[in-house]
Design a protein around this motif. Structure first.
Motif, PDB file in Angstrom:
ATOM      1  N   HIS A 178      50.143  50.452  29.178  1.00 29.82           N
ATOM      2  CA  HIS A 178      48.854  51.123  29.363  1.00 29.82           C
ATOM      3  C   HIS A 178      48.404  51.648  28.013  1.00 29.82           C
ATOM      4  O   HIS A 178      49.171  52.249  27.275  1.00 29.82           O
ATOM      5  N   SER A 221      38.975  48.271  27.986  1.00 31.73           N
ATOM      6  CA  SER A 221      39.468  48.218  29.370  1.00 31.73           C
ATOM      7  C   SER A 221      39.499  46.802  29.928  1.00 31.73           C
ATOM      8  O   SER A 221      40.092  46.568  30.967  1.00 31.73           O
ATOM      9  N   HIS A 276      37.228  38.414  36.926  1.00 30.44           N
ATOM     10  CA  HIS A 276      37.992  38.362  38.178  1.00 30.44           C
ATOM     11  C   HIS A 276      39.498  38.443  37.903  1.00 30.44           C
ATOM     12  O   HIS A 276      40.232  39.152  38.595  1.00 30.44           O
ATOM     13  N   TYR A 292      40.588  42.013  36.765  1.00 33.22           N
ATOM     14  CA  TYR A 292      40.576  42.907  37.921  1.00 33.22           C
ATOM     15  C   TYR A 292      41.792  42.634  38.814  1.00 33.22           C
ATOM     16  O   TYR A 292      42.478  43.559  39.241  1.00 33.22           O
ATOM     17  N   SER A 293      42.060  41.362  39.085  1.00 31.66           N
ATOM     18  CA  SER A 293      43.192  41.004  39.948  1.00 31.66           C
ATOM     19  C   SER A 293      44.515  41.429  39.344  1.00 31.66           C
ATOM     20  O   SER A 293      45.380  41.975  40.032  1.00 31.66           O
ATOM     21  N   LYS A 297      45.061  43.816  37.087  1.00 29.03           N
ATOM     22  CA  LYS A 297      45.167  45.279  37.018  1.00 29.03           C
ATOM     23  C   LYS A 297      45.379  45.915  38.384  1.00 29.03           C
ATOM     24  O   LYS A 297      45.888  47.022  38.483  1.00 29.03           O
ATOM     25  N   HIS A 298      44.999  45.222  39.438  1.00 27.62           N
ATOM     26  CA  HIS A 298      45.155  45.765  40.789  1.00 27.62           C
ATOM     27  C   HIS A 298      46.206  45.015  41.598  1.00 27.62           C
ATOM     28  O   HIS A 298      46.244  45.124  42.811  1.00 27.62           O
ATOM     29  N   ALA A 299      47.063  44.266  40.918  1.00 31.02           N
ATOM     30  CA  ALA A 299      48.074  43.450  41.603  1.00 31.02           C
ATOM     31  C   ALA A 299      49.028  44.285  42.445  1.00 31.02           C
ATOM     32  O   ALA A 299      49.515  43.831  43.467  1.00 31.02           O
ATOM     33  N   ASP A 354      48.311  47.393  43.698  1.00 35.51           N
ATOM     34  CA  ASP A 354      47.652  48.344  44.593  1.00 35.51           C
ATOM     35  C   ASP A 354      48.145  48.094  46.016  1.00 35.51           C
ATOM     36  O   ASP A 354      48.265  46.951  46.453  1.00 35.51           O
ATOM     37  N   ARG A 376      52.315  50.611  45.944  1.00 36.40           N
ATOM     38  CA  ARG A 376      52.824  51.843  45.326  1.00 36.40           C
ATOM     39  C   ARG A 376      52.737  53.009  46.300  1.00 36.40           C
ATOM     40  O   ARG A 376      52.402  54.109  45.924  1.00 36.40           O
TER      41      ARG A 376
END
Length: 172
Positions: A31, A36, A158, A161-162, A164-166, A168, A171
């Protein structure tokens, strides 16, 4: 003196996608406070980045600003109306059913619908549960516009985004 090493480009066996490799890479994400729309990873002792530059080098797709798709107007009797009744987003099952039926009303309709299928489930690798956005069905009615569209920018956004949110939802 002959080298015992072969160049990487002459690998004799085909490469295959490995979700496990991607998963392991994402576990080593760093991070950072940099842009971004890029990602950094630790590989061994090196910090490497995945940005627009690397994406373009890997895919060869064009990259600029994604155009505003809201300006596309629904064509009278376009793909969206002829095969899906003009309703909102469609599912992969609906598109596949139309393609399997093989009955097309106009020349090139099958090509246009295959472009949408290939875009979503081959190039972008989307899950078949993901709906096809209406703007794609509108854009494919104009093959010149579809061809000129900057798919690299769209797919990069796309992908980032995918990635970075893999995790979600995992957790909890």
């Amino acid at each position: 003196m002959a080298s015992c090493f072969r160049p990487l480009l002459t690998v004799s066996r085909p490469m295959k996608f490995s979700g496990g490799v991607i998963h392991q890479l994402l576990l080593w994400e760093v991070h950072h406070n940099r842009p971004s729309d890029e990602m950094r990873f630790i590989l061994g002792t090196h910090e490497v980045r995945f940005s627009k530059v690397e994406f373009c080098l890997i895919t060869g797709l064009w990259f600029r600003v994604v155009p505003d798709m809201s300006r596309y107007v629904i064509m009278d009797n376009g793909q969206h109306h002829r095969y899906f009744g003009g309703k909102g987003e469609i599912s992969s099952v609906e598109l596949r059913d139309v393609l399997r039926c093989g009955e097309f009303q106009q020349a090139y309709d099958s090509v246009m619908l295959c472009l949408i299928y290939m875009l979503n489930w081959i190039l972008m690798g989307l899950d078949e549960g993901v709906k096809i956005p209406v703007w794609q069905l509108l854009l494919v009615d104009d093959l010149d516009a579809f061809d000129a569209f900057l798919w690299g920018a769209h797919m990069y956004s796309h992908s980032i985004y995918s990635f970075k949110h893999a995790f979600d939802g995992q957790r909890e």
